[in-house]
Write an enzyme that holds these catalytic residues in place. Structure first.
Site, PDB file in Angstrom:
ATOM      1  N   ASN A 107     -19.516  -6.539  10.170  1.00  0.00           N
ATOM      2  CA  ASN A 107     -18.841  -5.502   9.392  1.00  0.00           C
ATOM      3  C   ASN A 107     -18.726  -5.883   7.922  1.00  0.00           C
ATOM      4  O   ASN A 107     -19.025  -5.084   7.027  1.00  0.00           O
ATOM      5  CB  ASN A 107     -17.448  -5.236   9.965  1.00  0.00           C
ATOM      6  CG  ASN A 107     -17.501  -4.678  11.375  1.00  0.00           C
ATOM      7  OD1 ASN A 107     -18.574  -4.488  11.935  1.00  0.00           O
ATOM      8  ND2 ASN A 107     -16.333  -4.419  11.960  1.00  0.00           N
ATOM      9  N   SER A 114     -56.732  22.026  -8.996  1.00  0.00           N
ATOM     10  CA  SER A 114     -56.684  22.832  -7.781  1.00  0.00           C
ATOM     11  C   SER A 114     -57.949  22.603  -6.966  1.00  0.00           C
ATOM     12  O   SER A 114     -59.037  22.420  -7.520  1.00  0.00           O
ATOM     13  CB  SER A 114     -56.563  24.317  -8.139  1.00  0.00           C
ATOM     14  OG  SER A 114     -56.840  25.134  -7.017  1.00  0.00           O
ATOM     15  N   THR A 157     -30.364  30.565 -24.825  1.00  0.00           N
ATOM     16  CA  THR A 157     -29.235  30.675 -23.896  1.00  0.00           C
ATOM     17  C   THR A 157     -29.593  31.802 -22.943  1.00  0.00           C
ATOM     18  O   THR A 157     -30.235  32.780 -23.341  1.00  0.00           O
ATOM     19  CB  THR A 157     -27.910  30.991 -24.622  1.00  0.00           C
ATOM     20  OG1 THR A 157     -28.010  32.267 -25.270  1.00  0.00           O
ATOM     21  CG2 THR A 157     -27.577  29.919 -25.658  1.00  0.00           C
ATOM     22  N   HIS A 158     -29.202  31.658 -21.698  1.00  0.00           N
ATOM     23  CA  HIS A 158     -29.557  32.649 -20.668  1.00  0.00           C
ATOM     24  C   HIS A 158     -31.071  32.832 -20.551  1.00  0.00           C
ATOM     25  O   HIS A 158     -31.554  33.891 -20.134  1.00  0.00           O
ATOM     26  CB  HIS A 158     -28.896  34.003 -20.934  1.00  0.00           C
ATOM     27  CG  HIS A 158     -27.418  33.932 -21.169  1.00  0.00           C
ATOM     28  ND1 HIS A 158     -26.510  33.852 -20.157  1.00  0.00           N
ATOM     29  CD2 HIS A 158     -26.706  33.881 -22.330  1.00  0.00           C
ATOM     30  CE1 HIS A 158     -25.280  33.784 -20.657  1.00  0.00           C
ATOM     31  NE2 HIS A 158     -25.380  33.793 -21.985  1.00  0.00           N
ATOM     32  N   GLU A 162     -43.089  19.089 -10.918  1.00  0.00           N
ATOM     33  CA  GLU A 162     -42.750  19.861  -9.720  1.00  0.00           C
ATOM     34  C   GLU A 162     -42.237  18.962  -8.603  1.00  0.00           C
ATOM     35  O   GLU A 162     -41.266  19.304  -7.916  1.00  0.00           O
ATOM     36  CB  GLU A 162     -43.977  20.645  -9.260  1.00  0.00           C
ATOM     37  CG  GLU A 162     -44.368  21.754 -10.220  1.00  0.00           C
ATOM     38  CD  GLU A 162     -45.686  22.417  -9.836  1.00  0.00           C
ATOM     39  OE1 GLU A 162     -46.005  23.454 -10.425  1.00  0.00           O
ATOM     40  OE2 GLU A 162     -46.401  21.891  -8.953  1.00  0.00           O
ATOM     41  N   ASN A 171     -52.218  21.413 -13.324  1.00  0.00           N
ATOM     42  CA  ASN A 171     -50.885  21.627 -12.757  1.00  0.00           C
ATOM     43  C   ASN A 171     -49.913  20.503 -13.108  1.00  0.00           C
ATOM     44  O   ASN A 171     -50.275  19.327 -13.083  1.00  0.00           O
ATOM     45  CB  ASN A 171     -50.983  21.724 -11.235  1.00  0.00           C
ATOM     46  CG  ASN A 171     -51.857  22.875 -10.789  1.00  0.00           C
ATOM     47  OD1 ASN A 171     -51.871  23.932 -11.424  1.00  0.00           O
ATOM     48  ND2 ASN A 171     -52.584  22.691  -9.704  1.00  0.00           N
ATOM     49  N   LYS A 193     -57.543  25.103 -13.148  1.00  0.00           N
ATOM     50  CA  LYS A 193     -56.119  24.781 -13.100  1.00  0.00           C
ATOM     51  C   LYS A 193     -55.825  23.377 -13.628  1.00  0.00           C
ATOM     52  O   LYS A 193     -56.582  22.432 -13.436  1.00  0.00           O
ATOM     53  CB  LYS A 193     -55.597  24.885 -11.657  1.00  0.00           C
ATOM     54  CG  LYS A 193     -55.590  26.278 -11.081  1.00  0.00           C
ATOM     55  CD  LYS A 193     -54.656  27.199 -11.850  1.00  0.00           C
ATOM     56  CE  LYS A 193     -53.201  26.824 -11.716  1.00  0.00           C
ATOM     57  NZ  LYS A 193     -52.715  26.917 -10.320  1.00  0.00           N
ATOM     58  N   TYR A 228     -14.118   0.007  10.599  1.00  0.00           N
ATOM     59  CA  TYR A 228     -15.564   0.162  10.687  1.00  0.00           C
ATOM     60  C   TYR A 228     -15.936   1.016  11.888  1.00  0.00           C
ATOM     61  O   TYR A 228     -15.366   0.903  12.973  1.00  0.00           O
ATOM     62  CB  TYR A 228     -16.251  -1.211  10.801  1.00  0.00           C
ATOM     63  CG  TYR A 228     -17.765  -1.099  10.815  1.00  0.00           C
ATOM     64  CD1 TYR A 228     -18.480  -0.985   9.629  1.00  0.00           C
ATOM     65  CD2 TYR A 228     -18.471  -1.063  12.011  1.00  0.00           C
ATOM     66  CE1 TYR A 228     -19.859  -0.851   9.620  1.00  0.00           C
ATOM     67  CE2 TYR A 228     -19.861  -0.933  12.018  1.00  0.00           C
ATOM     68  CZ  TYR A 228     -20.538  -0.825  10.820  1.00  0.00           C
ATOM     69  OH  TYR A 228     -21.903  -0.689  10.823  1.00  0.00           O
TER      70      TYR A 228
END
Length: 487
Positions: A114, A281, A159-160, A294, A289, A287, A321
């Protein structure tokens, strides 16, 4: 029944554990990465047993030598866990008994898995916080380097997700850097809060032998022992807070990732990804990427989930524990492993970004981002801001109806909008001037951006000094491999 060969328990049981129990109970192979931390705690505990006269000075010396040799053998791969080793503690005791015979069995006196596992986790996290900090600093420094190159580069601020006001690209990039700098500051605060050793808490009540935990804490580079033995083995806020910091770091990386994805799109075209930090791709040859951005964005969700998971595990757990607590390492190791992959790749992406400064500058005033400049000019003419806001809004409407931008206004247009507007206002409808006007501390004026970068560079240097300092002292030293010893 199938009985493991090296259990640390079982004498009161008439039979060994079932195969199903053994499979469920055995620590995942990734948990054995804590071998250095476990051996560091064993060294400190051996010295405690010598102070308690459980070990003689000679026995302690032999024990420490054996632990050093075990670490070298495990590090080199000469010794590896066997299926019967339930966890890293069992693994090491097996090797110790093989090396020292009955003397090896003495080390278990006065300690428990423990307090061992709680100690292992703290040692690992204190070291890992520093290692991750160094990796975060590479991202921060890449952002600062880009910001320094673009302290005067115009871009539209949002903004937004709507055009708002012109800002310096360097200022925008430094906003991301400042957020990540606070993540490092959290690591530093976290480390100070949890620089206490759980070793000596034993199962929950403290140890009848390890009664000078102040000294073993000093051995391992802590500031002192935990104040309460039950809390030492039962609490995992040390893990939850660490996972919060990493989740927050993941969120901050994800926000920049989202912008990189947007900026690299054809529709924006503000940034070009370096070939070595982007992919193509399998079907579309054209492409390019932003996979790193991501993947970072996606993996941040996993880190958030790991934080949520440990909090859910802890929320209804009684003291002290419980075996549920072993799940802390599953969440920790996955998060740490993800960051070990993300941070170097992300630093490379940021370092190699190529910005289209002409396009950014052309987009900076679009979307009426200079409307505030008109309102501010009116205020300087003595007009209350509420009225100035209305006049500036009318200017925007006038331009929208004619398909033009504010900087397209001429002296002939102004009387048609409002009598308060004179040709002098045309001089303030300038993105460069808008930047220069925001020269207060923290503003986007290039002079302030450069000052910010200079101060940030000093902050990074302080953070690097903290990260480079060894938190665990001599107890967690890197023992040489057998090959190094023989050489």
């Amino acid at each position: 029944m199938s009985e493991p060969t090296n259990l640390l328990w079982g004498a009161r049981f008439a039979s060994g554990p079932s195969v199903e129990l053994s499979n469920l109970s055995r620590a995942p192979s990734s948990f054995f990465r804590l071998f250095r931390e476990d051996l560091a705690g064993s060294r400190a505990h051996a010295r405690e047993l010598e102070r308690a006269a459980v070990l003689t000075a000679d026995e302690c010396a032999r024990m420490l030598d054996a632990l050093d040799r075990i670490e070298a053998d495990v590090a080199s791969g000469d010794e590896q866990p066997q299926p019967g080793d339930e966890d890293v503690h069992t693994f090491h005791e097996r090797l110790l008994v093989q090396t020292l015979g009955t003397l090896g069995g003495k080390l278990r006196a006065g300690r428990s898995r423990n307090d061992q596992t709680a100690n292992n986790t703290r040692l690992y996290l204190r070291s890992t916080a520093r290692r991750l900090t160094l990796a975060v600093l590479t991202v921060q420094e890449a952002l600062a380097a880009q910001a320094a190159r673009h302290a005067e580069t115009l871009m539209p601020g949002f903004t937004h997700l709507q055009p708002a006001q012109p800002v310096a690209l360097g200022h925008h990039l430094m906003a991301h850097a400042q957020a990540m700098s606070r993540d490092v500051a959290r690591f530093i605060d976290w480390d100070a809060r949890f620089a206490q050793s759980p070793l000596g808490a034993a199962a929950l009540a403290g140890s009848a032998f390890a009664r000078t935990p102040e000294l073993s804490a000093q051995d391992m580079g802590y500031g002192g022992p935990c104040e309460n033995s039950i809390d030492a083995v039962a609490s995992r806020d040390v893990v939850a807070e660490f996972l919060f910091i990493t989740a927050m770091l993941g969120v901050n990386l994800s926000r920049l990732s989202e912008e990189i994805c947007i900026w690299a799109s054809r529709q924006f075209g503000w940034v070009k990804l370096h070939d070595s930090y982007s992919t193509g791709s399998s079907i579309m040859p054209q492409k390019k990427n932003p996979d790193i951005a991501e993947l970072t964005r996606g993996m941040s969700g996993t880190m958030i989930g790991n934080l949520t998971g440990i909090l859910a595990t802890l929320k209804a757990m009684p003291l002290a524990y419980n075996r549920d607590l072993a799940e802390d390492k599953r969440a920790l190791f996955q998060t740490v492993d993800l960051l070990d992959l993300i941070l170097p790749a992300f630093a490379g992406v940021v370092r190699t970004l190529g910005f289209d400064t002409d396009r950014l500058a052309a987009d900076a005033p679009r979307g009426f981002t200079l409307a505030t400049e008109v309102a501010d000019w009116l205020v300087r003419q003595g007009i209350p801001f509420a009225q100035a806001h209305e006049v500036s809004g009318a200017s925007v409407r006038y331009c929208e109806e004619r398909g033009m931008e504010l900087q397209d206004l001429t002296a002939a247009d102004l009387p048609q909008i409002d009598a308060a507007l004179t040709p002098a206002v045309l001089a303030v409808i300038s993105p460069d001037r808008a930047l220069a006007e925001r020269w207060g501390k923290g503003g986007t004026a290039p002079v302030r951006v450069r000052e910010q970068i200079a101060a940030f560079t000093e902050t990074c240097a302080r953070q690097r000094r903290w990260a480079m300092a060894e938190p665990t002292g001599a107890a967690l030293r890197r023992s040489p491999s057998r090959a190094e010893v023989l050489a």
